[in-house]
Design a protein around this motif. Structure first.
Motif, mmCIF file in Angstrom:
data_model
loop_
_atom_site.group_PDB
_atom_site.id
_atom_site.type_symbol
_atom_site.label_atom_id
_atom_site.label_comp_id
_atom_site.label_asym_id
_atom_site.label_seq_id
_atom_site.Cartn_x
_atom_site.Cartn_y
_atom_site.Cartn_z
ATOM 1 N N GLY A 426 8.920 -5.595 10.369
ATOM 2 C CA GLY A 426 7.872 -4.774 10.258
ATOM 3 C C GLY A 426 7.791 -3.529 11.339
ATOM 4 O O GLY A 426 7.394 -2.384 10.984
ATOM 5 N N ALA A 427 8.096 -3.757 12.331
ATOM 6 C CA ALA A 427 8.196 -2.722 13.545
ATOM 7 C C ALA A 427 9.317 -1.793 13.219
ATOM 8 O O ALA A 427 9.274 -0.464 13.738
ATOM 9 C CB ALA A 427 8.370 -3.571 14.836
ATOM 10 N N THR A 428 10.463 -2.126 12.454
ATOM 11 C CA THR A 428 11.288 -1.242 12.315
ATOM 12 C C THR A 428 11.294 -0.663 10.934
ATOM 13 O O THR A 428 12.125 -0.019 10.240
ATOM 14 C CB THR A 428 12.726 -1.989 12.588
ATOM 15 N N MET A 429 10.187 -0.801 10.173
ATOM 16 C CA MET A 429 9.789 -0.138 8.954
ATOM 17 C C MET A 429 10.088 1.347 8.985
ATOM 18 O O MET A 429 9.774 1.983 9.736
ATOM 19 C CB MET A 429 8.505 -0.251 8.403
ATOM 20 N N ALA A 430 10.638 1.932 7.736
ATOM 21 C CA ALA A 430 11.095 3.266 7.767
ATOM 22 C C ALA A 430 11.357 3.823 6.415
ATOM 23 O O ALA A 430 11.532 3.026 5.639
ATOM 24 C CB ALA A 430 12.401 3.355 8.682
ATOM 25 N N SER A 431 11.092 4.880 6.228
ATOM 26 C CA SER A 431 11.311 5.704 5.061
ATOM 27 C C SER A 431 12.147 6.922 5.240
ATOM 28 O O SER A 431 12.202 7.516 6.220
ATOM 29 C CB SER A 431 10.068 5.997 4.226
ATOM 30 N N GLU A 432 13.018 7.194 3.954
ATOM 31 C CA GLU A 432 13.718 8.468 4.195
ATOM 32 C C GLU A 432 13.006 9.257 3.354
ATOM 33 O O GLU A 432 12.524 9.196 2.524
ATOM 34 C CB GLU A 432 14.954 8.078 3.606
ATOM 35 N N SER A 561 19.373 3.581 15.568
ATOM 36 C CA SER A 561 18.327 4.158 15.391
ATOM 37 C C SER A 561 16.736 3.630 15.785
ATOM 38 O O SER A 561 15.978 4.205 16.462
ATOM 39 C CB SER A 561 18.059 4.830 13.889
ATOM 40 N N GLN A 562 16.888 2.407 15.689
ATOM 41 C CA GLN A 562 15.784 1.649 15.984
ATOM 42 C C GLN A 562 15.792 1.615 17.299
ATOM 43 O O GLN A 562 14.577 1.763 18.117
ATOM 44 C CB GLN A 562 15.869 -0.017 15.555
ATOM 45 N N LYS A 563 16.879 1.481 18.031
ATOM 46 C CA LYS A 563 16.927 1.564 19.519
ATOM 47 C C LYS A 563 16.165 2.829 20.294
ATOM 48 O O LYS A 563 15.400 2.777 21.204
ATOM 49 C CB LYS A 563 18.235 1.380 20.153
ATOM 50 N N GLU A 564 16.540 3.744 19.614
ATOM 51 C CA GLU A 564 16.134 5.172 19.948
ATOM 52 C C GLU A 564 14.603 5.364 19.939
ATOM 53 O O GLU A 564 13.712 5.559 20.669
ATOM 54 C CB GLU A 564 16.406 6.084 18.979
ATOM 55 N N PHE A 565 14.105 4.565 18.663
ATOM 56 C CA PHE A 565 12.627 4.718 18.457
ATOM 57 C C PHE A 565 11.684 3.781 19.610
ATOM 58 O O PHE A 565 10.773 4.126 19.884
ATOM 59 C CB PHE A 565 12.436 4.015 16.977
ATOM 60 N N PHE A 566 12.514 2.624 19.696
ATOM 61 C CA PHE A 566 11.750 1.731 20.662
ATOM 62 C C PHE A 566 11.794 2.284 22.140
ATOM 63 O O PHE A 566 10.969 1.849 23.068
ATOM 64 C CB PHE A 566 12.411 0.339 20.505
ATOM 65 N N ALA A 567 12.520 3.162 22.343
ATOM 66 C CA ALA A 567 12.763 3.439 23.831
ATOM 67 C C ALA A 567 11.528 4.124 24.219
ATOM 68 O O ALA A 567 11.063 4.108 25.512
ATOM 69 C CB ALA A 567 14.078 4.629 24.064
ATOM 70 N N PRO A 574 7.008 -5.430 23.788
ATOM 71 C CA PRO A 574 7.259 -6.765 23.999
ATOM 72 C C PRO A 574 8.544 -7.324 24.095
ATOM 73 O O PRO A 574 9.397 -6.741 23.285
ATOM 74 C CB PRO A 574 6.480 -7.449 22.764
ATOM 75 N N LYS A 575 9.010 -8.235 24.901
ATOM 76 C CA LYS A 575 10.211 -8.589 25.235
ATOM 77 C C LYS A 575 10.988 -9.185 23.771
ATOM 78 O O LYS A 575 12.013 -9.097 23.543
ATOM 79 C CB LYS A 575 10.563 -9.526 26.381
ATOM 80 N N GLU A 576 9.927 -9.977 23.114
ATOM 81 C CA GLU A 576 10.368 -10.512 21.759
ATOM 82 C C GLU A 576 10.888 -9.737 20.764
ATOM 83 O O GLU A 576 11.637 -9.859 20.044
ATOM 84 C CB GLU A 576 9.073 -11.252 21.239
ATOM 85 N N ILE A 577 10.614 -8.452 21.024
ATOM 86 C CA ILE A 577 10.970 -7.164 20.045
ATOM 87 C C ILE A 577 12.513 -6.842 20.210
ATOM 88 O O ILE A 577 13.178 -6.803 19.550
ATOM 89 C CB ILE A 577 9.937 -5.904 19.808
ATOM 90 N N MET A 578 12.618 -6.792 21.607
ATOM 91 C CA MET A 578 13.888 -6.209 22.087
ATOM 92 C C MET A 578 15.074 -7.585 21.902
ATOM 93 O O MET A 578 16.059 -7.360 21.598
ATOM 94 C CB MET A 578 14.019 -6.019 23.685
ATOM 95 N N GLU A 579 14.333 -8.882 21.966
ATOM 96 C CA GLU A 579 15.299 -9.997 21.864
ATOM 97 C C GLU A 579 15.689 -9.976 20.334
ATOM 98 O O GLU A 579 16.919 -10.194 20.060
ATOM 99 C CB GLU A 579 14.432 -11.408 22.196
ATOM 100 N N GLU A 580 14.661 -9.649 19.535
ATOM 101 C CA GLU A 580 15.098 -9.651 17.872
ATOM 102 C C GLU A 580 16.126 -8.624 17.717
ATOM 103 O O GLU A 580 17.055 -8.662 17.067
ATOM 104 C CB GLU A 580 13.941 -9.465 17.155
ATOM 105 N N HIS A 581 15.991 -7.548 18.366
ATOM 106 C CA HIS A 581 16.875 -6.438 18.090
ATOM 107 C C HIS A 581 18.095 -6.608 18.599
ATOM 108 O O HIS A 581 19.318 -6.436 17.750
ATOM 109 C CB HIS A 581 16.205 -4.990 18.862
#
Ligand code: O2Y
Ligand code: MN
Length: 591
Positions: A426-432, A561-567, A574-581
């Motif tokens: 859900g946190a990485t949801m995106a649309s073009e 691209s997700q990593k850039e967004f999370f930065a 939350p560490k759980e999001i980075m662990e999943e990434h």
């Protein structure tokens, strides 16, 4: 109407600030609403449509500069900037109150202030919350009557000491340069000024039911989500419920009101609409998550709505509906918009108010209806409204679905491995972006849980709240989490999946997974179907194979691209999001 001191004190303060000539309590009675409709027609604020063809229906036109929500002028004013986070516009509350108080000062002189007590959710439901909107617009009163439950029963439910969300709206002179939609989550307060259009002024909707409610939910242990809720009935008569979040222009209202393909209909499958836009979700006594739709109506986009694309939405607009910024057919005082049918009225009034020959006007590429023109329709008009729509306890969720519009990245459907992985999905949801949106085509826009414009606090804390909710659930009882993409393109740029009613085939797979009825392929991104039911569907098996496949290189780009967004969230993520990434990146590299 009330002895509630909190209400009375606030009212006195707001009257002193805005200085209305008159003050009217909205009691919700049909007699009062009918008198307001007549007054709005007399002043030209509303136009009465053909009462034989469209009983109880009215038309309203907004200023040309005031036709959509204004995200750049929407603020979350928490004590610190960090509490609002990097996604929201922020200003310190004291500074914003000072700025707004100047704008509201005397703004209702020569006007009437209407006091609208309203309930989000069925009056008295344990899920429900009360708001009071003060407005100088009859259009707002009449729309709030459709979109929420209003009037005396709400004031009675509030009682002498109940808390409520304070909502102040003044049209003022609709100046876009001084337009503000402001939320003070820590004060339970919303202030809107210089707009008279939908999402900016119907303060129960995005402002309360998402921005303020998401903050309340974070504090109180529940969730306010930008999700439709539907019930899917199988031939045995069992109904399972799904909540789904999509960014705009992904067919959310269509999915909420889906009509099954003919062969599934014949077998006895049905879809029931509980909500088309917002879900309030909390844990029930049995440990499952339950959802209500806090709204009472649909504020749907008109263009593109037709018998073919969404019969149920169109039917919902046949009575007691307000149309905003569509076109009028002057021959019979009905309404028209692009995509309704192929016959624009010759004797038309376009959305800005000019009389035109609709056929010639549209042939030149002009639009008769504004692309964001709307209908405000009572949910009870919907032919497939769920019998559970008014259930104060809500409906139990079997699945949560996230979606996006991706040309190549996301397969038709996949299932997250578990709750935390689902939160990451859900946190990485995106649309073009499409050709219809302004700017470049194919640009990835991140929109976590479709809540980017609607989280009333720091989005990193919102992710943490999702994780915390999951930690409080027995994994056996938690809804399973999925991702869908109806918009995958082939190499020629054609849609590979038919969409609309055929999306039911995907929903059936989702529910089969929830009930452990089908196996799946374990892949780097989640569980993918071994097969989707394509009975009676003219689709090449090779296309089906591609729709259910993932491309390692495309996904590695997605991960970057997700990593850039999370930065942007820094240490607050939350560490759980980075662990999943990191786990996703490793699984892809191991592929
Ligand atoms: O432009 C507006 O004010 C309406 S936006 C809207 C309306 C109904 C449901 N969803 C939305 C949205 O922006 O998500
Ligand atoms: Mn929405």
């Amino acid at each position: 109407m009330t002895q509630n001191k909190k209400v009375l004190n606030w009212l006195e303060e707001m009257k002193a600030l805005t200085k209305p000539d008159e003050v009217v309590w909205i009691d919700g009675s049909e007699a009062q609403l009918e008198a307001l409709r007549a007054e709005a027609v007399a002043t030209g604020e509303m136009i009465k449509l053909n009462q034989e063809k469209l009983p109880g229906c009215y038309y309203h036109r907004t200023a040309e500069n005031d036709v959509a929500r204004v995200e750049e002028r929407t603020f979350i004013c928490t004590e610190t900037k960090e509490e609002a986070g990097p996604i929201n516009n922020w200003m310190a509350p004291a500074e914003m109150y000072a700025k707004l108080n100047k704008l509201y000062d005397g703004s209702m002189k020569g006007r009437t202030m209407y006091i609208i007590p309203y309930s989000m959710g069925p009056v008295g439901s344990p899920f429900s919350k009360i708001g009071i909107e003060l407005t100088d617009s009859i259009y707002v009163v009449l729309n709030m009557n459709i979109m929420t439950r209003i009037g005396k029963s709400v004031i009675d439910a509030l009682g002498e000491d109940g808390d409520f969300v304070k909502c102040l709206h003044a049209k003022k002179d609709v100046n876009p340069d001084e337009r503000y939609i402001v939320h003070f989550p820590q004060d339970n307060t919303i202030m809107s000024v210089n707009s008279a259009y939908g999402g900016n002024v119907l303060l129960g909707k995005k402002c309360f039911a998402l921005r303020i409610a998401s903050y309340q939910g974070m504090k109180e242990g529940w969730m306010a989500e930008h999700m439709l809720i539907l019930g899917l009935e199988n031939p045995q008569g069992e109904v399972k419920y799904i909540a789904a979040a999509f960014p705009s222009a992904c067919g959310k209202t269509n999915l909420a009101m889906l009509i099954p393909p003919e062969y599934l209909k014949k077998k006895g499958y049905k879809v029931w609409t509980v909500g088309d836009d917002i879900a309030w979700i909390r844990k029930g006594a049995d440990g499952r998550l339950y959802a209500i739709n806090p709204e009472a109506g649909f504020f749907g986009v008109a263009p593109g709505t037709s018998v073919k694309t969404n019969f149920n939405a169109l039917e919902s607009t046949k009575k007691n509906t307000i149309f905003t910024n569509v076109a009028i057919n002057n021959d019979d005082m009905t309404v028209w918009w692009e995509g309704l049918d192929k016959n624009p009225p010759e004797n038309a009034t376009e959305w800005k108010g000019a009389k035109v020959n609709g056929k010639e006007f549209t042939a030149d590429g002009n639009k008769l209806a504004h692309p964001n023109s709307r209908f405000t329709a009572p949910a009870v008009n919907c032919p497939c409204i769920s019998p559970e729509f008014e259930n104060p306890q809500g409906v139990p969720l079997s699945a949560i679905v996230f979606g996006g519009r991706r040309a190549k990245t996301a397969p038709l459907v996949y299932q997250a491995f578990d709750w935390n992985h689902g939160v990451f999905v859900g946190a990485t949801m995106a649309s073009e972006t499409t050709a219809a949106a302004a700017g470049a085509v194919g640009v990835v826009r991140r929109d976590p849980m479709a809540m980017k414009p609607f989280v009333g606090y720091n989005m990193a804390d919102y992710f943490a709240h999702w994780i915390e909710i999951g930690a409080g659930l027995d994994p056996e009882k938690a809804p399973k989490i999925f991702h869908v993409n109806w918009f995958r393109l082939d190499d020629e740029g054609h849609f590979m999946w038919p969409g609309f009613g055929d999306n039911m085939r995907v929903l059936n797979w989702i529910l089969d997974r929830c009930e452990g009825k089908v196996d799946a392929k374990e892949t780097a991104i989640g569980y993918l179907p071994k097969e989707i039911d394509t009975t009676d569907l003219d689709i090449d098996p090779k296309a089906m194979e591609e729709l259910l496949s993932i491309d390692k290189e495309v996904w590695l780009e997605e991960v970057a691209s997700q990593k850039e967004f999370f930065a942007q969230f820094g240490d607050r993520l939350p560490k759980e999001i980075m662990e999943e990434h990191n786990a996703l990146e490793k699984r892809l590299n191991d592929m």
